[in-house]
Design a protein around this motif. Sequence first.
Motif, mmCIF file in Angstrom:
data_model
loop_
_atom_site.group_PDB
_atom_site.id
_atom_site.type_symbol
_atom_site.label_atom_id
_atom_site.label_comp_id
_atom_site.label_asym_id
_atom_site.label_seq_id
_atom_site.Cartn_x
_atom_site.Cartn_y
_atom_site.Cartn_z
ATOM 1 N N ALA A 1 0.851 -1.206 0.000
ATOM 2 C CA ALA A 1 0.000 0.000 0.000
ATOM 3 C C ALA A 1 0.881 1.249 0.000
ATOM 4 O O ALA A 1 0.640 2.196 -0.759
ATOM 5 N N ARG A 2 1.905 1.243 0.848
ATOM 6 C CA ARG A 2 2.793 2.431 0.916
ATOM 7 C C ARG A 2 3.545 2.607 -0.404
ATOM 8 O O ARG A 2 3.646 3.724 -0.923
ATOM 9 N N LEU A 3 4.068 1.500 -0.946
ATOM 10 C CA LEU A 3 4.832 1.611 -2.201
ATOM 11 C C LEU A 3 3.961 2.139 -3.335
ATOM 12 O O LEU A 3 4.444 2.854 -4.213
ATOM 13 N N HIS A 4 2.670 1.791 -3.307
ATOM 14 C CA HIS A 4 1.797 2.148 -4.429
ATOM 15 C C HIS A 4 0.809 3.254 -4.063
ATOM 16 O O HIS A 4 -0.158 3.483 -4.778
ATOM 17 N N ARG A 5 1.060 3.918 -2.936
ATOM 18 C CA ARG A 5 0.342 5.141 -2.547
ATOM 19 C C ARG A 5 -1.168 4.938 -2.441
ATOM 20 O O ARG A 5 -1.955 5.723 -2.953
ATOM 21 N N VAL A 6 -1.533 3.795 -1.811
ATOM 22 C CA VAL A 6 -2.956 3.586 -1.504
ATOM 23 C C VAL A 6 -3.079 3.339 -0.004
ATOM 24 O O VAL A 6 -2.073 3.168 0.693
ATOM 25 N N GLU A 7 -4.317 3.354 0.502
ATOM 26 C CA GLU A 7 -4.544 3.218 1.945
ATOM 27 C C GLU A 7 -4.852 1.764 2.294
ATOM 28 O O GLU A 7 -5.456 1.044 1.498
ATOM 29 N N ALA A 8 -4.453 1.352 3.491
ATOM 30 C CA ALA A 8 -4.802 0.007 3.968
ATOM 31 C C ALA A 8 -5.027 0.064 5.482
ATOM 32 O O ALA A 8 -4.333 -0.612 6.255
ATOM 33 N N PRO A 9 -6.013 0.847 5.936
ATOM 34 C CA PRO A 9 -6.148 1.070 7.386
ATOM 35 C C PRO A 9 -6.487 -0.181 8.188
ATOM 36 O O PRO A 9 -6.042 -0.311 9.338
ATOM 37 N N VAL A 10 -7.269 -1.098 7.620
ATOM 38 C CA VAL A 10 -7.680 -2.265 8.423
ATOM 39 C C VAL A 10 -6.478 -3.204 8.610
ATOM 40 O O VAL A 10 -6.194 -3.677 9.721
ATOM 41 N N ASN A 11 -5.753 -3.459 7.532
ATOM 42 C CA ASN A 11 -4.585 -4.343 7.641
ATOM 43 C C ASN A 11 -3.483 -3.723 8.509
ATOM 44 O O ASN A 11 -2.860 -4.415 9.311
ATOM 45 N N THR A 12 -3.266 -2.413 8.361
ATOM 46 C CA THR A 12 -2.187 -1.803 9.165
ATOM 47 C C THR A 12 -2.577 -1.767 10.647
ATOM 48 O O THR A 12 -1.719 -1.932 11.511
ATOM 49 N N THR A 13 -3.882 -1.604 10.929
ATOM 50 C CA THR A 13 -4.298 -1.585 12.336
ATOM 51 C C THR A 13 -4.153 -2.970 12.963
ATOM 52 O O THR A 13 -3.665 -3.109 14.089
ATOM 53 N N LEU A 14 -4.550 -4.015 12.226
ATOM 54 C CA LEU A 14 -4.383 -5.373 12.772
ATOM 55 C C LEU A 14 -2.898 -5.683 12.974
ATOM 56 O O LEU A 14 -2.493 -6.258 13.992
ATOM 57 N N GLN A 15 -2.069 -5.277 12.017
ATOM 58 C CA GLN A 15 -0.621 -5.504 12.163
ATOM 59 C C GLN A 15 -0.092 -4.803 13.415
ATOM 60 O O GLN A 15 0.675 -5.384 14.197
ATOM 61 N N ALA A 16 -0.525 -3.547 13.604
ATOM 62 C CA ALA A 16 -0.037 -2.783 14.757
ATOM 63 C C ALA A 16 -0.510 -3.400 16.082
ATOM 64 O O ALA A 16 0.270 -3.525 17.038
ATOM 65 N N LEU A 17 -1.783 -3.818 16.113
ATOM 66 C CA LEU A 17 -2.333 -4.434 17.331
ATOM 67 C C LEU A 17 -1.532 -5.673 17.720
ATOM 68 O O LEU A 17 -1.127 -5.831 18.877
ATOM 69 N N LEU A 18 -1.307 -6.539 16.737
ATOM 70 C CA LEU A 18 -0.639 -7.805 17.044
ATOM 71 C C LEU A 18 0.864 -7.629 17.197
ATOM 72 O O LEU A 18 1.508 -8.368 17.942
ATOM 73 N N GLY A 19 1.411 -6.646 16.498
ATOM 74 C CA GLY A 19 2.836 -6.370 16.680
ATOM 75 C C GLY A 19 3.123 -5.992 18.126
ATOM 76 O O GLY A 19 4.039 -6.524 18.763
ATOM 77 N N ALA A 20 2.301 -5.076 18.656
ATOM 78 C CA ALA A 20 2.496 -4.641 20.039
ATOM 79 C C ALA A 20 2.216 -5.787 21.006
ATOM 80 O O ALA A 20 2.952 -5.995 21.987
ATOM 81 N N ALA A 21 1.163 -6.586 20.716
ATOM 82 C CA ALA A 21 0.832 -7.718 21.602
ATOM 83 C C ALA A 21 1.957 -8.754 21.592
ATOM 84 O O ALA A 21 2.303 -9.322 22.636
ATOM 85 N N GLY A 22 2.543 -8.973 20.416
ATOM 86 C CA GLY A 22 3.651 -9.924 20.323
ATOM 87 C C GLY A 22 4.827 -9.483 21.185
ATOM 88 O O GLY A 22 5.451 -10.285 21.878
#
Length: 343
Positions: free
Chosen positions: A298-319
């Motif tokens: 999404a970042r490389l191609h300048r589009v948004e991905a709020p749901v995937n980035t939020t899940l990644q952030a949630l689980l990254g911090a939990a991990g």
Amino acid sequence: MSRFVIVGAGAVGSALAAALTEQEQSDRRQTLLIARGRALEHLRENPLLLRTVTGDRRIPLRVASIEDATLRVGDVLVLAVKAQHVAQAASDLAWRPVFDGDAEVGTAAEVLPIVTTQNGIDAEETVARWFAHVVATTVLIAARYTEVGEVRVGGRPYLGSALIGEPYAPTRVTRNAVDTVAAAWVAAGFAVRRTGEIGAVKATKLLHSVKNGLEVLAGDDEAKRQVGEALEAEARAVLEAAGRPIADRGVLVIDPDQRGGDADLGVGQGTQSTWQSFARGADSHEIDHLNGEIARLARLHRVEAPVNTTLQALLGAAGQRGGGIDLPGLDRLTALLPAGVAG
Ligand SMILES: NC(=O)c1ccc[n+]([C@@H]2O[C@H](COP(=O)([O-])OP(=O)(O)OC[C@H]3O[C@@H](n4cnc5c(N)ncnc54)[C@H](OP(=O)(O)O)[C@@H]3O)[C@@H](O)[C@H]2O)c1
């Protein structure tokens, strides 16, 4: 006669090694499982307990660390580590010498085929940094590794399924490896299909895998289903924006009679690979290569991905806090759904 050298004694690696080892007497092929840490110590002294829908059996496996393994001409390397460990395992293997009898004939990266099994779409690109002969698979299996020395596999009538193909320009070595893997894995109880579009197949599987992280969150099934739909739709849009081909979903069905999960064994939906990492309290997980792959594209191609980035952030911090299951945070994802959906 070729030998399988399977790297990673977890759910997929142990299940494959056990199934191939059980076949050895009939096809005379050998299997070596590369393990580390407690799994290596345990399997050196004890057989693996393989639990399937047809019963339990204890299977002694040949095991070694990467450093102890002597690689030989004809070996087929199978990378069964999680995506976050692919670069380390590939670089550790790459410049190991390969022997034909007593003669050294080159390095693993130059001479041997390497077969990826990872979910996500980046493992093949990662190993291509070192390896000349890359073969890719999409593995469809309900396997569980939450206790050292034990793996549970729920599949029937097949242990699992796999699609196999050459993601880059085929070589004589990759062609032979595809033939070898297809024949041996079928003999070991897998349904296998060759494909000329393995990259697109892996993208299709990723549309499923981006939902895996929901299994570690507490919350009701309907809310998770709706968030799952949003994760998949967003991932599809990002892959399309990135110009990544996606195969039809039906490509993942090799035999319509195949059933993966098994409630008695505790494998399948609800306890998939990412859930297992969090349940083990493992200090790393694959989310950065699933939802994180969508975030990256999404970042490389300048589009948004709020749901995937939020899940990644949630689980990254939990991990980082040590994992666990039934974690809070589903409300942060439902808040991203259009008004009126999943409240
Ligand atoms: N589980 C399933 O049912 C399933 C189904 C389809 C696809 N997949 C995919 O298959 C891949 C493998 O998943 P998995 O569930 O089998 O993972 P897993 O159970 O976590 O097993 C991976 C194993 O690799 C080991 N490992 C990592 N780096 C190593 C190294 N350098 N040397 C030796 N061993 C190493 C890990 O050891 P440590 O424990 O010490 O880290 C772990 O035992 C993932 O991409 C997954 O998404 C899994």
